[in-house]
Design a protein around this motif. Sequence first.
Motif, short mmCIF file in Angstrom:
data_model
loop_
_atom_site.label_atom_id
_atom_site.label_comp_id
_atom_site.label_asym_id
_atom_site.label_seq_id
_atom_site.Cartn_x
_atom_site.Cartn_y
_atom_site.Cartn_z
N THR A 83 68.62 43.70 70.78
CA THR A 83 67.99 43.94 69.48
C THR A 83 68.13 45.41 69.14
O THR A 83 67.68 46.27 69.90
CB THR A 83 66.50 43.55 69.50
N THR A 114 70.53 40.91 67.45
CA THR A 114 69.79 41.12 66.20
C THR A 114 69.89 42.58 65.81
O THR A 114 69.75 43.47 66.65
CB THR A 114 68.31 40.73 66.36
N GLU A 116 68.34 45.23 62.80
CA GLU A 116 67.32 45.33 61.76
C GLU A 116 67.26 46.75 61.19
O GLU A 116 67.15 47.72 61.95
CB GLU A 116 65.93 44.98 62.32
N THR A 141 72.10 37.94 64.23
CA THR A 141 71.14 37.90 63.12
C THR A 141 71.06 39.28 62.51
O THR A 141 70.83 40.27 63.22
CB THR A 141 69.75 37.47 63.61
N ARG A 143 68.99 41.51 59.68
CA ARG A 143 67.74 41.50 58.92
C ARG A 143 67.55 42.87 58.26
O ARG A 143 67.60 43.90 58.92
CB ARG A 143 66.58 41.17 59.87
#
Length: 392
Positions: A83, A114, A116, A141, A143
């Motif tokens: 992440t 991920t 972000e 992912t 975001r």
Amino acid sequence: MTTGSAIPRRWLLQSGAALLLPAGLPSARAQGVASGAVLRVGPDHPLKTLAAAAAQAKAGQTIEVQAGDYAADVALWSADDLTLRAVGGRVRMLAKGAHAQGKGIFVTTGKRMTIEGFDFVGARVPDRNGAGIRLERGSLTLRDCRFQDNENGLLAANDGSIELRIEACDFGTIAPGEGRTHNCYVGGIGRLTVIGSYFHHGASGHLLKTRAAVNHIFYNRLTDETGRASFELEFPNGGVALVMGNVIQQSATTENFHLIAYGSEGLTNRRNELHLINNTLVDRRPAGGVYLRMSQQAQKLRLINNLLCGKHELPGGPDREQHHNYFVELDSFVDPDRYDFRLRAGSPLIGRAVDPGVVDGQSMRPAMQYQHPCALKEAPAGTAYSPGAFQV
């Protein structure tokens, strides 16, 4: 939207997820992750660059990146379950002529990654196909990420095991190119989900092009505005495409007649179905464009509860389920020049939608609607069910 990892609260998403994490994300320690599993990157930390973090990252780690500009800091991310999270504001990845493997600013190959709160700006490579992110393998992912002035915003490889999920992202002005430049280009992957995102100001390529076997395109804004995009949305090889609650606008300066194309390069998937439900399609091409270019070999086509502004023509076909679609003029909307395509109060179309049913366990009646920029809000409770992307 706020910066960093902030995500709109109460995103009750209908595509394989229940509820996104709220804006105040808990710390790694609060989530039960050992402090040693966190790498901190930035001017105030021993690790100064994302490239150094990528070289050290181990499976399962969180990389917290101090807000600011990171110039020519390109990286290959290969570990699983990573992440990357911006802390204290946005992280701006400025290519400045650098690239990883001749492909882009980030190249990702790990599973369940991920990212972000990152901006990807200025990707250029020798073959003119540079991307902010190049997804080569694994799953990803995104975001609250932004893509600006890249030859391609994101470019995903052809690999049926890849899954890509895009939430609350901005695929902005694309770099001038030779037709290969797409705001987002997804190869033949297994699954693509795009929710609450904004695609705009194309340049010869498409706003969103996807060859994925399964596509959930929910509650987005794909508006070319003053750009020169070709298609706004294309599924060149078919697949299962659930397209619900989107605003899709073709500019007056478009380089193609069509807003949406399906199967234009041949159907290569086992299932080939397009479900176009509760969208608002606006064609500003002066000579009039075409809302949908559709392969006649597709197994299923459903067009229900859409608003269509522009040419009053939506060709039918013997195998199309096509009903409760309405042609409207620009003055039907609240403020079309500012891309506010809600129906005006008192419109006779309010309450004229019908329940479109369920596809593969997914309800096709919108529960949310796009809120600019890059956010969602719940459809108002207790209101009449209306056609188009917005419930008023």
